[in-house]
Design a protein around this motif. Structure first.
Motif, mmCIF file in Angstrom:
data_model
loop_
_atom_site.group_PDB
_atom_site.id
_atom_site.type_symbol
_atom_site.label_atom_id
_atom_site.label_comp_id
_atom_site.label_asym_id
_atom_site.label_seq_id
_atom_site.Cartn_x
_atom_site.Cartn_y
_atom_site.Cartn_z
ATOM 1 N N LEU A 301 0.856 -1.236 0.141
ATOM 2 C CA LEU A 301 -0.285 -0.147 0.087
ATOM 3 C C LEU A 301 0.798 1.243 0.045
ATOM 4 O O LEU A 301 0.565 2.184 -0.944
ATOM 5 C CB LEU A 301 -0.902 0.036 1.307
ATOM 6 N N LEU A 302 1.866 1.095 0.965
ATOM 7 C CA LEU A 302 2.928 2.366 0.978
ATOM 8 C C LEU A 302 3.402 2.551 -0.542
ATOM 9 O O LEU A 302 3.596 3.774 -0.688
ATOM 10 C CB LEU A 302 3.860 2.282 1.993
ATOM 11 N N GLY A 303 3.790 1.724 -1.166
ATOM 12 C CA GLY A 303 4.393 1.622 -2.488
ATOM 13 C C GLY A 303 3.371 2.296 -3.510
ATOM 14 O O GLY A 303 3.887 3.354 -4.098
ATOM 15 N N GLU A 304 2.153 2.249 -3.143
ATOM 16 C CA GLU A 304 1.153 2.813 -4.181
ATOM 17 C C GLU A 304 0.949 4.142 -3.804
ATOM 18 O O GLU A 304 0.841 4.825 -4.693
ATOM 19 C CB GLU A 304 -0.126 2.008 -4.208
ATOM 20 N N VAL A 305 1.024 4.413 -2.426
ATOM 21 C CA VAL A 305 0.956 5.834 -2.040
ATOM 22 C C VAL A 305 1.820 6.564 -2.786
ATOM 23 O O VAL A 305 1.673 7.639 -3.428
ATOM 24 C CB VAL A 305 0.980 5.982 -0.575
ATOM 25 N N ARG A 306 3.167 6.154 -2.699
ATOM 26 C CA ARG A 306 4.429 6.772 -3.309
ATOM 27 C C ARG A 306 4.401 6.844 -4.738
ATOM 28 O O ARG A 306 4.704 8.033 -5.319
ATOM 29 C CB ARG A 306 5.822 6.197 -2.863
ATOM 30 N N GLU A 307 3.897 5.984 -5.688
ATOM 31 C CA GLU A 307 3.576 5.975 -6.987
ATOM 32 C C GLU A 307 2.558 7.070 -7.283
ATOM 33 O O GLU A 307 2.591 7.979 -8.206
ATOM 34 C CB GLU A 307 3.110 4.746 -7.686
ATOM 35 N N LYS A 308 1.378 7.098 -6.695
ATOM 36 C CA LYS A 308 0.480 7.935 -6.765
ATOM 37 C C LYS A 308 0.972 9.453 -6.470
ATOM 38 O O LYS A 308 0.383 10.373 -7.351
ATOM 39 C CB LYS A 308 -1.069 7.601 -6.003
ATOM 40 N N SER A 309 1.797 9.587 -5.590
ATOM 41 C CA SER A 309 2.249 10.825 -5.080
ATOM 42 C C SER A 309 3.065 11.324 -6.179
ATOM 43 O O SER A 309 2.841 12.496 -6.716
ATOM 44 C CB SER A 309 3.019 10.744 -4.061
ATOM 45 N N ALA A 310 3.970 10.617 -6.804
ATOM 46 C CA ALA A 310 4.808 10.794 -7.950
ATOM 47 C C ALA A 310 3.939 11.309 -8.964
ATOM 48 O O ALA A 310 4.306 12.056 -9.955
ATOM 49 C CB ALA A 310 5.692 9.596 -8.258
ATOM 50 N N TYR A 311 2.894 10.384 -9.457
ATOM 51 C CA TYR A 311 2.097 10.872 -10.444
ATOM 52 C C TYR A 311 1.492 12.441 -10.194
ATOM 53 O O TYR A 311 1.460 13.188 -11.032
ATOM 54 C CB TYR A 311 0.855 10.019 -10.649
ATOM 55 N N ILE A 312 0.893 12.835 -9.246
ATOM 56 C CA ILE A 312 0.443 14.061 -8.838
ATOM 57 C C ILE A 312 1.412 15.190 -8.992
ATOM 58 O O ILE A 312 1.293 15.916 -9.799
ATOM 59 C CB ILE A 312 -0.243 13.927 -7.479
ATOM 60 N N PHE A 313 2.443 14.680 -8.429
ATOM 61 C CA PHE A 313 3.673 15.786 -8.689
ATOM 62 C C PHE A 313 3.993 16.115 -10.049
ATOM 63 O O PHE A 313 4.293 17.047 -10.695
ATOM 64 C CB PHE A 313 4.893 15.263 -7.895
ATOM 65 N N GLU A 314 4.227 14.894 -10.782
ATOM 66 C CA GLU A 314 4.703 14.869 -12.093
ATOM 67 C C GLU A 314 3.538 15.553 -12.986
ATOM 68 O O GLU A 314 3.641 16.674 -13.890
ATOM 69 C CB GLU A 314 4.678 13.710 -12.557
ATOM 70 N N THR A 315 2.416 15.407 -12.791
ATOM 71 C CA THR A 315 1.368 16.047 -13.447
ATOM 72 C C THR A 315 1.059 17.574 -13.317
ATOM 73 O O THR A 315 0.723 18.202 -14.303
ATOM 74 C CB THR A 315 -0.131 15.208 -13.406
#
Ligand code: PLP
Length: 387
Positions: A301-315
Motif C-alpha cells: 500500500l505504501l508503495g502505491e501511495v508513493r507512486e500516486k504521489s509521484a503521479y500527482i507531482f509530475e502532472t
C-alpha cells in the motif's frame, strides 16, 4: 429541514463550511443530498484513510459494536491493548497513551516533555521549542504550542513555556536552547495546516543530534502525517530519525475519533497511575477501527501511495497556472496563480472535493484511491487551475 439555515441557527459559529451537504459515499466517491457525485480528495482532513464506508473497517467496527461499545479505563480490554501492541511493534516505540483527538495526543506529549525536564534538570526546565507556522491543536496549551499568532488572538494569556523557532534554521534553534531552559523540541515533519511544507532532512537530523546532546526530548507531531499519509507508516521513518514521543490521530481511526501518544525508550516510564487519563481514551470501537486501518498499511500500500504521489507531482508541477507543488506522499499542497478558493469552488462544481491550507490547494486523498478515480480528479483539478 434546510440544513444550512438550521446549522447557522444552532451550531456555534466556529466553522466556515463549504455550501455542500455530504450524506453518503463509498470509497473515494461521496454524494450530496441530490445524489450528485464527488471524488473526495480531502477525506475529512486526512481522516478517512481507506475512504468512506470501507468494508474491512466497517466490519471491524460493527463486530466490536456487537460486543461492547465502551469499558472505561477502569478495566482491561483487548482492542486498545492489541492496537498499542501493533503500534509499538511497527514503530519501535515502547508504550502508548490513547485519547480522542490530535490536540489531546499533543497535550499528553507536552506533559511527558515537562515531566522529563523536571526529572533530568529541574522544575524550571519546562520550555518546549516548536516551529513558526506549526499547528498543534485548539486547546489553550496546544494553541500556545502552535507557532501562529493569529490563533492566539482573543485567548491570551497563553500557557507559558513555548518558544517558536524558524523552520530549517538550526542556528536559531541552538540559540533558543542556550537562552531558555528547555525540555523538548516538538515539530511536524510536514507542516500541514501551515501550508504542506516538508522540513529539510539535514535540518531534522541536526535537531535530533542537538536534542540528544542537550538531553531533551524530540516530540514529532504526526497527527496529520501519520498512518501512511506521507508514503511511510510514519513520516519519521522517511526521515530516518528516532523520536522520543510521536503523536497521531486523524487517519488512525479511519473515521472514528482517536488520538495516540507513543512513548519511546526515554519517555516510556514518565507516566505513573494518575498522571494522565481520558474517559473515552482507548474506546474499543475506535480501537477496533484503528486496528483494521493500521494492519492494512503494508509495504504494498505504501508503495502505491508513493507512486500516486509521484503521479500527482509530475502532472501538476509544470502545469500552466501552478507556482509550486509541495508535500510528501498523499499530503500535497498546490500553490496556484489563481486564488486557491476559486480553484476549490471550480473543482467542487465539477465534482471534485479539495481543501485549503493557507494559500494552497491541499490534496489528502484516501490511501487506496483507485488509479482511474485519481487520474480523473487530477485532470479536472489541472483544468480548473489552468482556467
Ligand atoms: C489536525 C492536527 C492537530 C489537531 O488535531 P485535532 O484532532 O483537531 O485535535 C494537531 N496537529 C496536527 C499536525 C494536525 O494536523
Amino acid at each position: 429541514m434546510n440544513v444550512i439555515d438550521t446549522d447557522k441557527r444552532y451550531i456555534a459559529n466556529t466553522y466556515a463550511r463549504f455550501p455542500l451537504q455530504l450524506v453518503e459515499g463509498k470509497g473515494s466517491l461521496v454524494y450530496d443530498e441530490n445524489g450528485k457525485e464527488y471524488i473526495d480528495l480531502g477525506t475529512g482532513i486526512a481522516v478517512n484513510a481507506f475512504g468512506v464506508a470501507d468494508e474491512a473497517w466497517k466490519n471491524a467496527v460493527i463486530a466490536q459494536l456487537d460486543k461492547i461499545q465502551h469499558t472505561s479505563n477502569l478495566y482491561y480490554s483487548i482492542p486498545c491493548t492489541r492496537l498499542a501492541q501493533v503500534l509499538c511493534e511497527k514503530t519501535g516505540l515502547k508504550k502508548v497513551f490513547f485519547s480522542n483527538s490530535g490536540a489531546e495526543a499533543n497535550e499528553c506529549a507536552i506533559k511527558a516533555a515537562r515531566k522529563y525536564g523536571e526529572l533530568k534538570k529541574g522544575k524550571d526546565y519546562y520550555t518546549i521549542i516548536t516551529l513558526k507556522n506549526s499547528f498543534h491543536g485548539r486547546t489553550i496549551t496546544t494553541l500556545s504550542a502552535t507557532g501562529q499568532d493569529v490563533f492566539h488572538e482573543h485567548f491570551t494569556p497563553m500557557t507559558p513555556g513555548f518558544v517558536h523557532a524558524t523552520a530549517n534554521d538550526i542556528d536559531e534553534l541552538k540559540t533558543l536552547v542556550k537562552t531558555h531552559k528547555c525540555c523538548a523540541v516538538m515539530l511536524e515533519l510536514v507542516q500541514g495546516e501551515g501550508g504542506v511544507a516538508a522540513l529539510d532532512k539535514a535540518y531534522v537530523e541536526e535537531v535530533e543530534r542537538l536534542i540528544r546532546a542537550e538531553d531533551m526530548l524530540l516530540v514529532v507531531d504526526e497527527v496529520q502525517t501519520g498512518n501512511g499519509r506521507t508514503g511511510a507508516l510514519y513520516a519519521f521513518m522517511e526521515y530516518g530519525i528516532t523520536p522520543d514521543v510521536v503523536t497521531t490521530a486523524k487517519g488512525l481511526g479511519g473515521g472514528l475519533p482517536i488520538g495516540a501518544t507513543m512513548l519511546g525508550e526515554r519517555a516510556e516510564t514518565l507516566f505513573t497511575p494518575g498522571l494522565n487519563g481520558s474517559t473515552f481514551g482507548g474506546n474499543p470501537v475506535a480501537c477496533a477501527g484503528a486496528l483494521s486501518v493500521i494492519e492494512r498499511i503494508d509495504d504494498k500500500l505504501l508503495g502505491e501511495v508513493r507512486e500516486k504521489s509521484a503521479y500527482i507531482f509530475e502532472t501538476l508541477q509544470n502545469a500552466k497556472g501552478v507556482k509550486n507543488v509541495s508535500g510528501m506522499g498523499l499530503m500535497i499542497g498546490v500553490e496556484t496563480e489563481k486564488d486557491a478558493s476559486a480553484v476549490i469552488a471550480g473543482c467542487m462544481q465539477r465534482g471534485v472535493l479539495v481543501i485549503k491550507a493557507k494559500n494552497k490547494v491541499r490534496l489528502l486523498p484516501a490511501l487506496n484511491i483507485p488509479w482511474e478515480t485519481l487520474k480523473k480528479s487530477i485532470r479536472i483539478l489541472k483544468e480548473e487551475i489552468e482556467k
